[in-house]
Enzyme design. Structure first.
Site, PDB file in Angstrom:
ATOM      1  N   GLY A  28       0.812  -1.218   0.000  1.00  0.00           N
ATOM      2  CA  GLY A  28       0.000   0.000   0.000  1.00  0.00           C
ATOM      3  C   GLY A  28       0.840   1.259   0.000  1.00  0.00           C
ATOM      4  CB  ALA A  29       4.102   2.023  -1.216  1.00  0.00           C
ATOM      5  CG  ASN A  30      -1.389   3.179  -4.212  1.00  0.00           C
ATOM      6  OD1 ASN A  30      -1.882   3.586  -3.174  1.00  0.00           O
ATOM      7  ND2 ASN A  30      -1.924   2.208  -4.935  1.00  0.00           N
ATOM      8  N   GLY A  32      -0.766   7.961   1.052  1.00  0.00           N
ATOM      9  CA  GLY A  32      -0.639   8.090   2.505  1.00  0.00           C
ATOM     10  C   GLY A  32       0.765   7.892   3.050  1.00  0.00           C
ATOM     11  N   GLY A  34       2.511   5.199   3.441  1.00  0.00           N
ATOM     12  CA  GLY A  34       3.355   4.300   2.649  1.00  0.00           C
ATOM     13  C   GLY A  34       4.059   5.060   1.533  1.00  0.00           C
ATOM     14  CB  SER A 158      -4.490   1.449  14.488  1.00  0.00           C
ATOM     15  OG  SER A 158      -5.447   2.389  14.945  1.00  0.00           O
ATOM     16  CE1 TYR A 185      -7.889   0.117  10.505  1.00  0.00           C
ATOM     17  CE2 TYR A 185      -8.260   1.524  12.417  1.00  0.00           C
ATOM     18  CZ  TYR A 185      -7.464   1.127  11.362  1.00  0.00           C
ATOM     19  OH  TYR A 185      -6.229   1.714  11.162  1.00  0.00           O
TER      20      TYR A 185
END
Ligand SMILES: NC(=O)c1ccc[n+]([C@@H]2O[C@H](COP(=O)([O-])OP(=O)(O)OC[C@H]3O[C@@H](n4cnc5c(N)ncnc54)[C@H](OP(=O)(O)O)[C@@H]3O)[C@@H](O)[C@H]2O)c1
Length: 317
Positions: A28-30, A32, A34, A158, A185
């Site tokens: 998920g580095a695309n 935020g 990341g 989190s 979550y």
């Protein structure tokens, strides 16, 4: 008391030396935190492999990164949807084929605050399936490569682990009863933490010092997390919060991620790293509070066994 290991400003990328020859994998580095971590690592000449769901967003992210760091910046992506176990298996195969070393696998991707209960194609509640089971399988499949590289596993928690049930709902993992966007979550992030702490125990029991496992959270950071998967109300509340000092930038949110992946002097693994300022939601990065329910031994052992069964993979440590 706030951790002062890295001085009053806490850990910042100013501490980061040249990363030539090092390879980092980030899920998920695309977007935020990341994406910001990717920027910091590329700025120091690391090789970066993103494991991302959206091809279009990944291509856009790579274009942006190459604009900033030059056409030769060593950044690529492998398509992986964490909510689909088959996609995770295929992505892991590609990594093993094309990525000869892994200095750290950063388990950054997540969905959050999904307003209505949904199941993944494999039949898991969507947040548990994406955030925990997907990563559990990915780490298992890549573990030997990480170990050969004497690398690290970095797990993103989190502060939500302190909310909701504070344990795992083994009798109803998919929330057939009592689904709540935040409770589900919170449990998924607690599950990720338990995975990491149990992995630490299993590595220690096997006498293995070749892989280190660190856990951090980004505090409260202005990323696209809530806007991507949260309800309209949550998005509004979050938007209001971002106007207050209780929310820091996505870049600041990425500091503990980069620290846990790279900082040589970091040795304490049974810990939770992150911002140490106001309510540990913002501020200087260091070691924060870790509450004991996150490493409740009977719960995390059982979760490990159930997770192996759920994803059909045995770790064999
Ligand atoms: N922001 C905060 O305040 C905060 C607080 C506590 C914890 N965290 C944690 O910090 C981490 C980073 O989140 P962020 O805040 O930076 O959120 P973000 O901006 O929404 O980034 C999340 C990333 O996860 C990817 N992703 C989502 N579902 C995926 C899937 N099924 N397969 C593969 N990738 C997927 C997204 O890519 P696509 O859009 O392409 O799917 C995106 O790149 C998460 O683990 C989150 O739980 C954040």
């Amino acid at each position: 008391m706030a951790d002062t290991t890295f001085g009053p400003k806490g850990w910042t990328p100013e501490r980061l030396g040249d990363q030539s020859g090092k390879t980092y994998l980030i899920t998920g580095a695309n977007a935020g935190a990341g994406f910001q971590a990717a920027r910091t690592l590329l700025n120091k000449n690391a090789k970066l492999v993103m494991l991302n769901r959206s091809k279009a967003k990944s291509e856009a992210a790579i274009t942006k990164l190459k604009q900033e760091f030059g056409i030769n910046a060593d950044v690529s992506f492998i398509r992986m949807d964490l909510s689909v176990l088959d996609s995770v298996r295929k992505a892991a195969d590609e990594v093993l084929k094309f990525v000869p070393r892994i200095d750290a696998l950063i388990n950054n991707a997540a969905i959050a605050q999904v307003p209505t209960r949904k199941l993944t194609v494999d039949g898991f509640e969507s947040q548990l399936g994406t955030n925990h089971y997907g990563h559990f399988l990915l780490n298992g499949l890549l573990f030997d490569r990480i170990a050969e590289s004497k690398g690290r596993i970095v797990v993103v928690a989190s502060l939500g682990y302190n909310m909701g049930l504070k344990t795992i709902k083994f009798d109803d993992m998919n929330w057939d009863q009592g689904y709540g966007a935040n409770t589900a979550y919170s449990q998924s992030k607690l599950a990720q933490m338990m995975f990491a702490y149990e992995l630490q125990d299993r590595l220690a029991a096997a006498g293995r010092g070749d892989v280190q496992v660190f856990v951090y959270h980004p505090g409260s950071s202005a990323t696209s997390l809530i806007t991507t998967s949260g309800s309209r109300t949550m998005r509004f509340i979050w938007w209001l919060m971002t106007k207050t000092p209780m929310v820091q930038t996505a870049e600041q949110g990425s500091y503990p991620e980069v620290m846990c992946a790279t900082e040589e002097t970091l040795t304490k693994q049974r810990a939770l790293y992150g911002p140490t300022g106001r309510m540990e939601m913002v501020g200087p990065v260091g070691r924060g509070t870790l509450n004991t329910h996150a490493h409740d031994k009977p719960v995390m052992t059982r979760l490990w066994d159930e997770s192996e069964k759920a994803v059909g993979f045995n770790w064999n440590l």
